[in-house]
Design a protein around this motif. Structure first.
Motif, PDB file in Angstrom:
ATOM      1  N   ALA A 160     -50.138  60.273  50.141  1.00  0.00           N
ATOM      2  CA  ALA A 160     -50.145  59.510  51.386  1.00  0.00           C
ATOM      3  C   ALA A 160     -50.022  58.012  51.119  1.00  0.00           C
ATOM      4  CB  ALA A 160     -51.425  59.798  52.172  1.00  0.00           C
ATOM      5  N   HIS A 161     -50.546  57.567  49.975  1.00  0.00           N
ATOM      6  CA  HIS A 161     -50.441  56.156  49.593  1.00  0.00           C
ATOM      7  C   HIS A 161     -49.166  55.882  48.791  1.00  0.00           C
ATOM      8  CE1 HIS A 161     -54.275  54.395  50.911  1.00  0.00           C
ATOM      9  NE2 HIS A 161     -54.804  55.574  50.675  1.00  0.00           N
ATOM     10  N   ARG A 162     -48.304  56.903  48.671  1.00  0.00           N
ATOM     11  CA  ARG A 162     -47.031  56.773  47.973  1.00  0.00           C
ATOM     12  C   ARG A 162     -47.217  56.318  46.517  1.00  0.00           C
ATOM     13  NH1 ARG A 162     -46.665  54.068  52.498  1.00  0.00           N
ATOM     14  NH2 ARG A 162     -46.308  52.066  51.424  1.00  0.00           N
ATOM     15  N   VAL A 163     -48.203  56.907  45.876  1.00  0.00           N
ATOM     16  CA  VAL A 163     -48.426  56.618  44.460  1.00  0.00           C
ATOM     17  C   VAL A 163     -47.430  57.431  43.645  1.00  0.00           C
ATOM     18  CG1 VAL A 163     -50.051  56.771  42.532  1.00  0.00           C
ATOM     19  CG2 VAL A 163     -50.865  56.102  44.812  1.00  0.00           C
ATOM     20  N   HIS A 164     -46.633  56.740  42.866  1.00  0.00           N
ATOM     21  CA  HIS A 164     -45.633  57.398  42.029  1.00  0.00           C
ATOM     22  C   HIS A 164     -45.771  57.022  40.555  1.00  0.00           C
ATOM     23  CE1 HIS A 164     -43.642  58.799  45.636  1.00  0.00           C
ATOM     24  NE2 HIS A 164     -43.546  57.560  46.082  1.00  0.00           N
ATOM     25  N   ALA A 165     -46.595  56.025  40.267  1.00  0.00           N
ATOM     26  CA  ALA A 165     -46.800  55.572  38.901  1.00  0.00           C
ATOM     27  C   ALA A 165     -48.243  55.118  38.754  1.00  0.00           C
ATOM     28  CB  ALA A 165     -45.848  54.415  38.573  1.00  0.00           C
ATOM     29  N   VAL A 166     -48.746  55.174  37.535  1.00  0.00           N
ATOM     30  CA  VAL A 166     -50.112  54.736  37.280  1.00  0.00           C
ATOM     31  C   VAL A 166     -50.142  53.769  36.096  1.00  0.00           C
ATOM     32  CG1 VAL A 166     -51.309  56.715  38.278  1.00  0.00           C
ATOM     33  CG2 VAL A 166     -50.470  56.883  35.937  1.00  0.00           C
ATOM     34  N   PRO A 167     -51.100  52.820  36.122  1.00  0.00           N
ATOM     35  CA  PRO A 167     -52.079  52.627  37.182  1.00  0.00           C
ATOM     36  C   PRO A 167     -51.469  52.009  38.441  1.00  0.00           C
ATOM     37  CG  PRO A 167     -52.278  50.877  35.569  1.00  0.00           C
ATOM     38  CD  PRO A 167     -51.272  51.842  35.018  1.00  0.00           C
ATOM     39  N   THR A 168     -51.976  52.436  39.592  1.00  0.00           N
ATOM     40  CA  THR A 168     -51.685  51.795  40.863  1.00  0.00           C
ATOM     41  C   THR A 168     -53.007  51.342  41.447  1.00  0.00           C
ATOM     42  OG1 THR A 168     -49.652  53.003  41.377  1.00  0.00           O
ATOM     43  CG2 THR A 168     -50.892  52.130  43.231  1.00  0.00           C
ATOM     44  N   ILE A 169     -53.084  50.062  41.787  1.00  0.00           N
ATOM     45  CA  ILE A 169     -54.321  49.462  42.281  1.00  0.00           C
ATOM     46  C   ILE A 169     -54.097  48.982  43.702  1.00  0.00           C
ATOM     47  CG2 ILE A 169     -56.023  47.623  41.914  1.00  0.00           C
ATOM     48  CD1 ILE A 169     -55.121  47.620  38.945  1.00  0.00           C
ATOM     49  N   ILE A 170     -55.016  49.342  44.588  1.00  0.00           N
ATOM     50  CA  ILE A 170     -54.948  48.867  45.966  1.00  0.00           C
ATOM     51  C   ILE A 170     -56.261  48.169  46.299  1.00  0.00           C
ATOM     52  CG2 ILE A 170     -54.812  49.523  48.394  1.00  0.00           C
ATOM     53  CD1 ILE A 170     -52.919  51.739  47.648  1.00  0.00           C
ATOM     54  N   VAL A 171     -56.136  46.927  46.729  1.00  0.00           N
ATOM     55  CA  VAL A 171     -57.301  46.162  47.182  1.00  0.00           C
ATOM     56  C   VAL A 171     -56.898  45.445  48.462  1.00  0.00           C
ATOM     57  CG1 VAL A 171     -56.675  44.345  45.529  1.00  0.00           C
ATOM     58  CG2 VAL A 171     -58.918  44.300  46.639  1.00  0.00           C
ATOM     59  N   GLY A 172     -57.557  45.795  49.550  1.00  0.00           N
ATOM     60  CA  GLY A 172     -57.159  45.238  50.838  1.00  0.00           C
ATOM     61  C   GLY A 172     -55.728  45.644  51.155  1.00  0.00           C
ATOM     62  N   ASP A 173     -54.891  44.651  51.459  1.00  0.00           N
ATOM     63  CA  ASP A 173     -53.486  44.908  51.764  1.00  0.00           C
ATOM     64  C   ASP A 173     -52.581  44.719  50.547  1.00  0.00           C
ATOM     65  OD1 ASP A 173     -54.031  45.434  54.455  1.00  0.00           O
ATOM     66  OD2 ASP A 173     -53.925  43.299  54.978  1.00  0.00           O
TER      67      ASP A 173
END
Length: 210
Positions: A160-173
């Protein structure tokens, strides 16, 4: 303030992201939440260290970055590399018992510093015991698939967050893919914290009230 980090235990860059992450959050009131992402879910074949691809990537990118960051990391000899579904089911148990971050860090070190096979239930159980989890309960959860549905739900969240690679970091927007620069991540955290303090939706009415 929560920082969400999607990672896979067989991704060296996820382990290398730990140092910049710790530097970025120093002195800040933040919560780190590690999130599961399987780079090669079963039955997709995993990579083999004796093939050309992994050694080339490590020589070109992993080892140079590790040297710059001062991290002891080595291409594991486990072949083929393990699928990580079971290890992530163990993560769900650990997170439920307040040990999610410790578990994630222990997985990284077990694989990249100790050459342990994270696809083996006995290995996972021993590592869980080391960080203070109940080994018998943990092993029973793995054997019975207790957290399988919860792990699948986590994978759907990653999609749902469209994560396709790691690491992926989301903070706020802000979304950061790859090992972050500490200053870049810290700015994102501070911006998100400032944004939280703004009372959006506030308004004044025609009666003069605000």
């Amino acid at each position: 303030m929560k920082i969400q980090i999607w990672s896979d235990y067989v991704c060296p860059f996820c382990m290398l992201a730990e140092g910049p992450l710790e530097e970025a959050i120093e002195g800040l009131d933040v919560e780190i939440e590690w999130k599961p992402f399987e780079l090669r879910p079963h039955p997709e074949p995993t990579l083999r260290p004796e093939d050309d691809y992994l050694p080339a990537v490590w020589q070109r990118a992993v080892y140079p970055m590790a040297r710059r960051l001062g991290v002891d990391i080595t291409l594991p000899t486990v072949s083929p590399q393990p699928h990580t579904r079971l290890a992530f089911e163990g993560y769900q148990y650990a997170a439920e018992h307040g040990r999610g971050t410790e578990y994630t860090r222990r997985m990284f070190r077990a694989f990249f510093q100790e050459d342990q096979d994270l696809g083996e239930p006995d290995v996972l159980t021993a590592l869980a015991r080391e960080i203070g989890l109940d080994a018998d309960e943990f092993r029973a959860a793995l054997d019975n698939g207790t957290y399988r549905a919860k792990h699948q739900e986590a994978l759907r969240e990653a999609a749902a967050h469209r994560v396709h690679a790691v690491p992926t970091i989301i903070v706020g927007d802000t979304r950061i893919e790859g090992v972050p620069r500490p200053g870049q991540l810290r700015k994102a955290i501070l911006d998100a914290q400032a944004d939280q303090e703004i009372v959006y939706g506030a308004a004044c009415g025609i009666d003069g009230g605000c």
